[in-house]
Design a protein around this motif. Structure first.
Motif, PDB file in Angstrom:
ATOM      1  N   LEU A   1       0.827  -1.205   0.000  1.00  0.00           N
ATOM      2  CA  LEU A   1       0.000   0.000   0.000  1.00  0.00           C
ATOM      3  C   LEU A   1       0.860   1.253   0.000  1.00  0.00           C
ATOM      4  O   LEU A   1       0.508   2.262  -0.636  1.00  0.00           O
ATOM      5  CB  LEU A   1      -0.935  -0.007   1.211  1.00  0.00           C
ATOM      6  N   ALA A   2       2.000   1.221   0.680  1.00  0.00           N
ATOM      7  CA  ALA A   2       2.901   2.375   0.675  1.00  0.00           C
ATOM      8  C   ALA A   2       3.368   2.685  -0.748  1.00  0.00           C
ATOM      9  O   ALA A   2       3.406   3.857  -1.162  1.00  0.00           O
ATOM     10  CB  ALA A   2       4.098   2.103   1.581  1.00  0.00           C
ATOM     11  N   GLU A   3       3.709   1.653  -1.504  1.00  0.00           N
ATOM     12  CA  GLU A   3       4.132   1.875  -2.891  1.00  0.00           C
ATOM     13  C   GLU A   3       3.002   2.448  -3.725  1.00  0.00           C
ATOM     14  O   GLU A   3       3.204   3.364  -4.541  1.00  0.00           O
ATOM     15  CB  GLU A   3       4.632   0.573  -3.505  1.00  0.00           C
ATOM     16  N   VAL A   4       1.799   1.919  -3.546  1.00  0.00           N
ATOM     17  CA  VAL A   4       0.645   2.413  -4.299  1.00  0.00           C
ATOM     18  C   VAL A   4       0.381   3.878  -3.984  1.00  0.00           C
ATOM     19  O   VAL A   4       0.248   4.724  -4.882  1.00  0.00           O
ATOM     20  CB  VAL A   4      -0.605   1.557  -3.980  1.00  0.00           C
TER      21      VAL A   4
ATOM     22  N   LEU B   1       1.152   7.054  -6.623  1.00  0.00           N
ATOM     23  CA  LEU B   1      -0.020   7.754  -7.161  1.00  0.00           C
ATOM     24  C   LEU B   1      -0.186   9.154  -6.570  1.00  0.00           C
ATOM     25  O   LEU B   1      -1.088   9.891  -6.976  1.00  0.00           O
ATOM     26  CB  LEU B   1      -1.289   6.936  -6.901  1.00  0.00           C
ATOM     27  N   GLY B   2       0.669   9.519  -5.614  1.00  0.00           N
ATOM     28  CA  GLY B   2       0.593  10.851  -5.029  1.00  0.00           C
ATOM     29  C   GLY B   2      -0.654  11.083  -4.204  1.00  0.00           C
ATOM     30  O   GLY B   2      -1.168  12.209  -4.151  1.00  0.00           O
ATOM     31  N   VAL B   3      -1.139  10.053  -3.563  1.00  0.00           N
ATOM     32  CA  VAL B   3      -2.365  10.183  -2.766  1.00  0.00           C
ATOM     33  C   VAL B   3      -2.127  11.040  -1.534  1.00  0.00           C
ATOM     34  O   VAL B   3      -3.008  11.771  -1.088  1.00  0.00           O
ATOM     35  CB  VAL B   3      -2.874   8.784  -2.358  1.00  0.00           C
TER      36      VAL B   3
ATOM     37  N   GLY C   1     -12.272   4.210  -7.138  1.00  0.00           N
ATOM     38  CA  GLY C   1     -11.219   3.251  -6.861  1.00  0.00           C
ATOM     39  C   GLY C   1      -9.900   3.962  -6.624  1.00  0.00           C
ATOM     40  O   GLY C   1      -9.694   5.080  -7.105  1.00  0.00           O
ATOM     41  N   LEU C   2      -9.022   3.326  -5.930  1.00  0.00           N
ATOM     42  CA  LEU C   2      -7.721   3.939  -5.637  1.00  0.00           C
ATOM     43  C   LEU C   2      -6.721   3.675  -6.746  1.00  0.00           C
ATOM     44  O   LEU C   2      -5.968   4.577  -7.136  1.00  0.00           O
ATOM     45  CB  LEU C   2      -7.183   3.377  -4.307  1.00  0.00           C
ATOM     46  N   ILE C   3      -6.701   2.473  -7.295  1.00  0.00           N
ATOM     47  CA  ILE C   3      -5.647   2.056  -8.213  1.00  0.00           C
ATOM     48  C   ILE C   3      -6.160   2.081  -9.659  1.00  0.00           C
ATOM     49  O   ILE C   3      -7.099   1.354  -9.999  1.00  0.00           O
ATOM     50  CB  ILE C   3      -5.160   0.641  -7.860  1.00  0.00           C
ATOM     51  N   PRO C   4      -5.565   2.893 -10.532  1.00  0.00           N
ATOM     52  CA  PRO C   4      -5.958   2.871 -11.947  1.00  0.00           C
ATOM     53  C   PRO C   4      -5.670   1.511 -12.571  1.00  0.00           C
ATOM     54  O   PRO C   4      -4.717   0.820 -12.190  1.00  0.00           O
ATOM     55  CB  PRO C   4      -5.064   3.962 -12.575  1.00  0.00           C
TER      56      PRO C   4
ATOM     57  N   GLU D   1     -10.383  -2.741  -3.492  1.00  0.00           N
ATOM     58  CA  GLU D   1      -9.914  -2.572  -4.863  1.00  0.00           C
ATOM     59  C   GLU D   1     -10.255  -3.782  -5.739  1.00  0.00           C
ATOM     60  O   GLU D   1     -10.285  -3.666  -6.960  1.00  0.00           O
ATOM     61  CB  GLU D   1      -8.408  -2.335  -4.872  1.00  0.00           C
ATOM     62  N   SER D   2     -10.493  -4.927  -5.122  1.00  0.00           N
ATOM     63  CA  SER D   2     -10.832  -6.126  -5.893  1.00  0.00           C
ATOM     64  C   SER D   2     -12.310  -6.495  -5.795  1.00  0.00           C
ATOM     65  O   SER D   2     -12.718  -7.568  -6.232  1.00  0.00           O
ATOM     66  CB  SER D   2      -9.984  -7.312  -5.408  1.00  0.00           C
TER      67      SER D   2
END
Length: 333
Positions: free
Chosen positions: A215-218, A222-224, A250-253, A307-308
Motif C-alpha cells: 500500500l505504501a508503494e501504491v 499515485l501521489g495520494v 477506486g484507488l488504483i488505476p 480494490e478487488s
C-alpha cells in the motif's frame, strides 16, 4: 525432494476422499439415533453442523511458493474433487433407485422438473437418455449427473444442486420411499449441505508488513498523500485509509504498474475474488493478518480488498464484505 504446495494440497484432499466425505453422513446419523434414544417422540431437524477449513494453498506468510495462482488453482481443485465425489455417489444411486411408475407413484413436482430438464436438453441439442422412461428417479439423477459433468449446463452453485436433490427427497418421502431415502439417498444430501462446491474453506494468511509495503508503494506512486506513507503516524494512517475506504472511486488505476512484490499482494485479492466467483463465496472467507500491531493493519487489508470488489461501503454505517478480516496478535508491546 521437498514437497510442493500442490503436493500438500493433494495430501490434504486424500483425507477427504478416504475418510471425511463418507464419515460425515454416518456421524450425522449417529447423532439422530442418539437424539431419538434420549428424547423419544421429539422430532429434531439437524442442520449442517460441521465446516471444514484448510490453510494449504492459502498460507503465504513465509512461504514464497504460495502465489495467487496457487490459491486459485487450489480452490478449483477443491471444486473438481468434490464434484467427482458427488458424481460417484450419483452413479451408485442411479443403479439403486430403479422404482418404476408402473409400480409406484412419484410427485408432480418431480415429473415437471424432468420435463423442464428435457426442454433444456433440447435447447442444447442433446439427446436425452431414453432407456429409463418409466423410472423417473433414474431420469432425474441422470440429469443431475449430466449437469455436474457438462459445462454447458453446469450448476451455478451448490444450493441449486441441493434444490434438485430436495425434489427427489420430497417425492420419495411422499410415496413410501422413506427407507430408500434413509439408507441410500440422505447421505448425498448431507454431503452437499456440508461440502458444497468448495469442499473446505481455504484460509488466507499474510504478514502485515507485506500489506503495508504494497500500500505504501501504491499511495506514494499515485501521489495520494503529500507525505510518504511510511512516514505517517498511526492516526494519520487511519485517517487516510478511512477516507479512501469511504470514497466511491477506486484507488488504483487499471493500467498502473508496480513492483513484483506489490503486484503479487494485489493479485492475491483478485485471486480471492475469482475463486469466490468460480467456486462460491464459501471457498475463501477468512483473511488472516499475521503480526497485527495497529488498526491501520486491518484498514490496509480492507482497502486492498475494496480494490478487488471484496469490500465496499454500502451506506451510512453499513458495509459489505465477502471476507472476514482476522487480525492475529503475536506480540505484547
Amino acid at each position: 525432494s521437498k514437497l510442493s504446495v500442490y503436493d500438500e494440497v493433494r495430501n490434504g484432499l486424500f483425507y477427504f476422499n478416504e475418510t471425511l466425505f463418507d464419515l460425515l453422513p454416518d456421524l450425522t446419523r449417529e447423532l439422530e439415533l442418539a437424539l431419538e434414544r434420549y428424547y423419544p417422540g421429539v422430532k429434531f431437524v439437524i442442520p449442517p453442523f460441521l465446516q471444514f477449513g484448510s490453510w494449504m494453498g492459502g498460507d503465504r506468510d513465509g512461504n514464497q511458493y504460495v502465489l495467487p495462482a496457487t490459491t486459485l488453482e487450489t480452490a478449483l481443485e477443491h471444486k473438481r474433487n468434490v464434484i467427482e465425489n458427488y458424481a460417484t455417489r450419483i452413479r451408485f444411486l442411479i443403479r439403486c433407485l430403479s422404482q418404476s411408475t408402473n409400480l409406484v407413484q412419484v410427485s408432480e413436482e418431480l415429473q415437471q422438473s424432468i420435463a423442464l430438464d428435457f426442454k433444456r436438453y433440447a435447447e442444447l441439442g442433446v439427446e436425452p437418455d431414453s432407456r429409463n422412461k418409466s423410472e423417473p428417479y433414474r431420469q432425474k439423477l441422470g440429469v443431475i449427473l449430466f449437469r455436474l459433468t457438462d459445462p454447458r449446463c453446469s450448476y451455478e452453485n451448490a444450493e441449486e444442486l441441493r434444490s434438485e436433490l430436495l425434489i427427489i427427497k420430497r417425492s420419495l418421502l411422499a410415496h413410501g420411499g422413506e427407507r430408500v431415502f434413509n439408507e441410500r439417498f440422505e447421505s448425498l444430501l448431507r454431503q452437499v449441505e456440508t461440502f458444497g462446491f468448495h469442499l473446505a474453506a481455504i484460509d488466507i494468511r499474510e504478514h502485515s508488513a507485506k500489506h503495508e509495503a504494497a500500500l505504501a508503494e501504491v499511495i506514494d506512486s499515485l501521489g495520494v498523500s503529500t507525505a510518504s506513507y511510511t512516514s505517517l503516524g498511526e492516526k494519520e494512517r487511519e485517517s487516510l485509509l478511512t477516507k479512501e475506504l469511504l470514497s466511491l472511486r477506486g484507488l488504483i488505476p487499471q493500467a498502473a504498474k508496480f513492483s513484483s512484490e506489490t503486484e503479487i499482494t494485489l493479485e492475491t485479492f483478485r485471486a480471492i475474488r475469482q475463486a469466490q466467483q468460480w467456486v462460491g463465496p464459501e471457498v475463501i472467507r477468512n483473511y488472516i493478518i499475521s503480526m497485527t500491531r495497529a488498526p491501520s493493519d486491518v484498514l490496509t487489508v480492507l482497502l486492498l480488498a475494496k480494490e478487488s470488489g471484496l469490500f465496499s461501503v454500502a451506506g451510512k454505517d453499513k458495509v459489505k464484505s465477502s471476507i472476514n478480516v482476522i487480525p492475529l496478535f503475536e506480540t505484547i508491546e
